[in-house]
Design an enzyme around this catalytic site. Sequence first.
Site, PDB file in Angstrom:
ATOM      1  N   THR A   1      -5.840   8.692  -4.230  1.00 47.89           N
ATOM      2  CA  THR A   1      -5.700   8.709  -2.775  1.00 47.89           C
ATOM      3  C   THR A   1      -4.804   9.870  -2.349  1.00 47.89           C
ATOM      4  OG1 THR A   1      -6.003   6.333  -2.698  1.00 47.89           O
ATOM      5  CG2 THR A   1      -4.972   7.321  -0.788  1.00 47.89           C
TER       6      THR A   1
ATOM      7  N   GLU B   1       0.829  -1.203   0.000  1.00 47.02           N
ATOM      8  CA  GLU B   1       0.000   0.000   0.000  1.00 47.02           C
ATOM      9  C   GLU B   1       0.861   1.250   0.000  1.00 47.02           C
ATOM     10  OE1 GLU B   1      -3.199  -0.244  -0.827  1.00 47.02           O
ATOM     11  OE2 GLU B   1      -3.904   0.731   0.979  1.00 47.02           O
TER      12      GLU B   1
HETATM   13  N1  HSE Z   1      -7.856   5.718   5.239  1.00 42.82           N
HETATM   14  C1  HSE Z   1      -7.309   5.951   3.947  1.00 42.82           C
HETATM   15  C2  HSE Z   1      -7.808   7.279   3.432  1.00 42.82           C
HETATM   16  C3  HSE Z   1      -7.785   4.848   3.032  1.00 42.82           C
HETATM   17  O1  HSE Z   1      -8.995   7.526   3.540  1.00 42.82           O
HETATM   18  O2  HSE Z   1      -7.025   8.069   2.929  1.00 42.82           O
HETATM   19  C4  HSE Z   1      -7.129   4.888   1.686  1.00 42.82           C
HETATM   20  O3  HSE Z   1      -5.860   4.272   1.764  1.00 42.82           O
END
Ligand code: HSE
Length: 292
Positions: free
Chosen positions: A168, A120
């Site tokens: 993201t 990730e």
């Molecule tokens: N918790 C993370 C976010 C999930 O919302 O950015 C995506 O990797």
Amino acid sequence: MLTVRAPATSANLGSGFDVFGVALERPADVVRVERASETTITVTGVGSQYIPEDPAKNTVGAVVEELDAPAHIRIDKGVRPASGLGSSAASAAAAAVALNELYDRGLSREELVPVAAEGEALVSGEAHADNVAPALLGGFTIVTDDGVTQVDADVSLVACLPEISVSTRNARGVVPESAAMDDVVDTVGNAATLAVGMTRGDPDLVGRGMDDGIVTPERAALIDGYEDVHEAALEAGATGVTVSGAGPTLLAVCRRSDRRAVAAAMVDAFDAIGVESRAYQTAVGDGATTHR
Ligand code: HSE
């Protein structure tokens, strides 16, 4: 040769930013591995054209490094990249389970969480375990610095994925650096409500507990039609709606009997503003499964 299916996941669930996650019954990625002296990666399926096959740039390549487990790896994507449905986490989790077994590394599912999180990190720049934990363990997961808590949960969901992309990295850019105490208090209350709702399989508590006034409004502003789709889902019977992960998928909680209507209402609401979408009628499901 070993085949592992790992599910899409939805992180945050509104009030549990970077903490909560659920495994979804569908969609899923399927990863096949075969021992080799040098690693090769081939990617097919939805959005595969956007995924690098160079092991140095692929989430799964990072998992190979972590486990010192070179292999010929075939990834069949069922989870669209940049969807907010844990696409890279699904591949990383499937590869972690497959390579751990192929090379007899003996790591438990919990021990594989940081391994898959390294994959990730390669994609998002930071290692978040809130998608890989449910992809590996199934159910509803709570990730903190001290470890992962997992419970199975019987809760129906609709995940509606519009044909727009939100990376993201961009979605992390809008996360506020601090929050007002009133908002923190509300969010803690909602997060606790949601967690109890998961253990009881109660869609009303889960839906109510997803509410979050800190991160979700900033993320929602990046998604065309968020307000309309949110409203349409609630009118069709959803008990709560939020941004799935970093978006653009919207996640709705509902009773099983309302799932079809909620899915149709969300797709129609996106359609009304000229955005194509696909709604998965799904539920909290199992973690990665091995097939020989
Ligand atoms: N918790 C993370 C976010 C999930 O919302 O950015 C995506 O990797």
